[in-house]
Design an enzyme around this catalytic site. Structure first.
Site, PDB file in Angstrom:
ATOM      1  N   SER A   1     -25.387  -7.705   2.912  1.00  0.00           N
ATOM      2  CA  SER A   1     -26.791  -7.830   3.284  1.00  0.00           C
ATOM      3  C   SER A   1     -27.133  -6.741   4.285  1.00  0.00           C
ATOM      4  O   SER A   1     -26.247  -6.203   4.968  1.00  0.00           O
ATOM      5  CB  SER A   1     -27.041  -9.208   3.925  1.00  0.00           C
ATOM      6  OG  SER A   1     -28.319  -9.281   4.517  1.00  0.00           O
TER       7      SER A   1
ATOM      8  N   TYR B   1     -24.948 -15.783  10.297  1.00  0.00           N
ATOM      9  CA  TYR B   1     -25.142 -15.134   8.999  1.00  0.00           C
ATOM     10  C   TYR B   1     -24.758 -13.659   9.081  1.00  0.00           C
ATOM     11  O   TYR B   1     -24.021 -13.142   8.232  1.00  0.00           O
ATOM     12  CB  TYR B   1     -26.592 -15.290   8.549  1.00  0.00           C
ATOM     13  CG  TYR B   1     -26.860 -14.689   7.180  1.00  0.00           C
ATOM     14  CD1 TYR B   1     -26.410 -15.321   6.023  1.00  0.00           C
ATOM     15  CD2 TYR B   1     -27.569 -13.493   7.047  1.00  0.00           C
ATOM     16  CE1 TYR B   1     -26.648 -14.774   4.767  1.00  0.00           C
ATOM     17  CE2 TYR B   1     -27.811 -12.949   5.794  1.00  0.00           C
ATOM     18  CZ  TYR B   1     -27.350 -13.587   4.659  1.00  0.00           C
ATOM     19  OH  TYR B   1     -27.580 -13.041   3.417  1.00  0.00           O
TER      20      TYR B   1
END
Length: 241
Positions: free
Chosen positions: A137, A150
Site C-alpha cells: 500500500s 495498518y
C-alpha cells in the site's frame, strides 16, 4: 511473456483487487485458484470465469486451510506459477488499547498471512520458476494518523519482500504493488466511526477502480523473465499523500 495455462493463486479473491485481478488474468489465459473465506462469492466467481477456475475456501491466518488449498492447486491445476498475496484488512483508528484485537487481526492477516501463504506455496513456485506478487500500500511509504498498525503491516510487507527478492532471485521474481486509494470494501469494516467516514469519503471521491490495479499487475507479470518490476507505486492522480 506468454501465459498459456499459467496458474495464478489469488488470496482475498472474493472482492476488490482480488476479484478484479481474477477477471483480468483469466482474460489473458490464466487458470486461477480463488482463495477467500467467503466461499459462496468465489464459487459464483469461478463459475462466471470458467477456464478451469477453482474456488477454495481458505483463511490466510489458518495454516492448515492454506496447506489444504495448496494441495488442491497442485492436484487440480498442476501447481502455482504465480502467487498473489492480496488478502488484507484495514481497520484504521487512533492507536489505543481498546483496538488491540483489531491490531492483532491486521498483523495476522496482512503480514503473517502473506508469509504463511508464501511459505506453503514456495515449493510450487520454485518448481515453476514463478512469480510472487505482494500487495502492499502507499501506507507502506507514509504513515498518517490513525494508520499506525495498518502502516506497520505494509512497511513490514515491503521489507520482507525486499529480503525475499534477494534470497529467491533469479528463480522466483518478487514484485510489490503499492496502491493508493482503491474503491474496495476495505473501509466498510472499520469500526471507528470517524475513521470510517473519512475512509469512505476518500473512497467515494478520490479512489481509483480496482481494475486499474489489476491491469498494472497483469502488465508486470507479462514482462520477460529477464526483468522484474520489483516495486510499483500507483496512486490516483488526485491523491495528495
Amino acid at each position: 511473456m506468454s501465459n498459456p495455462n499459467r496458474v495464478a493463486v489469488i488470496t482475498g479473491a472474493s472482492s476488490g483487487i482480488g476479484e478484479a485481478l481474477a477477471r483480468e488474468l483469466v482474460g489473458e489465459g490464466y487458470h486461477v485458484a480463488l482463495l477467500a473465506r467467503r466461499l459462496e462469492r468465489i464459487v459464483a466467481l469461478s463459475h462466471e470465469l470458467g477456464n478451469g477456475a477453482i474456488a477454495i475456501q481458505a483463511d490466510v491466518t489458518d495454516r492448515e486451510s492454506v496447506v489444504a488449498a495448496a494441495a488442491r492447486v497442485q492436484h487440480e491445476l498442476g501447481g502455482a506459477d504465480v502467487v498473489i498475496n492480496n488478502a488484507g484488512v484495514m481497520l484504521t483508528a487512533p492507536f489505543g488499547s481498546e483496538k488491540r484485537s483489531e491490531h492483532r487481526q491486521m498483523v495476522e492477516t496482512n503480514l503473517l498471512g502473506a508469509m504463511t501463504v508464501t511459505e506453503v506455496f514456495l515449493d510450487q513456485l520454485r518448481a515453476k520458476k514463478g512469480d510472487l506478487v505482494n500487495i502492499s500500500s502507499v501506507a507502506g511509504r507514509v504513515a498518517p494518523a490513525g494508520f499506525a498498525v495498518y502502516s506497520a503491516t505494509k512497511w513490514g510487507i515491503n521489507g520482507w519482500s525486499e529480503a525475499l527478492r534477494v534470497e529467491l532471485q533469479p528463480d522466483i521474481r518478487v514484485m510489490v504493488i503499492e496502491p493508493g486509494a482503491v474503491a474496495t470494501e476495505l473501509s466498510d469494516h472499520i469500526t471507528h466511526d470517524e475513521s470510517k467516514r473519512a475512509a469512505q469519503d476518500y473512497r467515494d471521491n478520490v479512489a481509483m477502480p480496482a481494475t486499474d490495479i489489476a491491469q498494472v499487475i497483469a502488465f508486470a507479470l507479462s514482462r520477460p523473465k529477464r526483468i522484474t518490476l520489483n516495486e510499483i507505486l500507483v496512486r490516483p492522480t488526485v491523491q495528495a499523500m
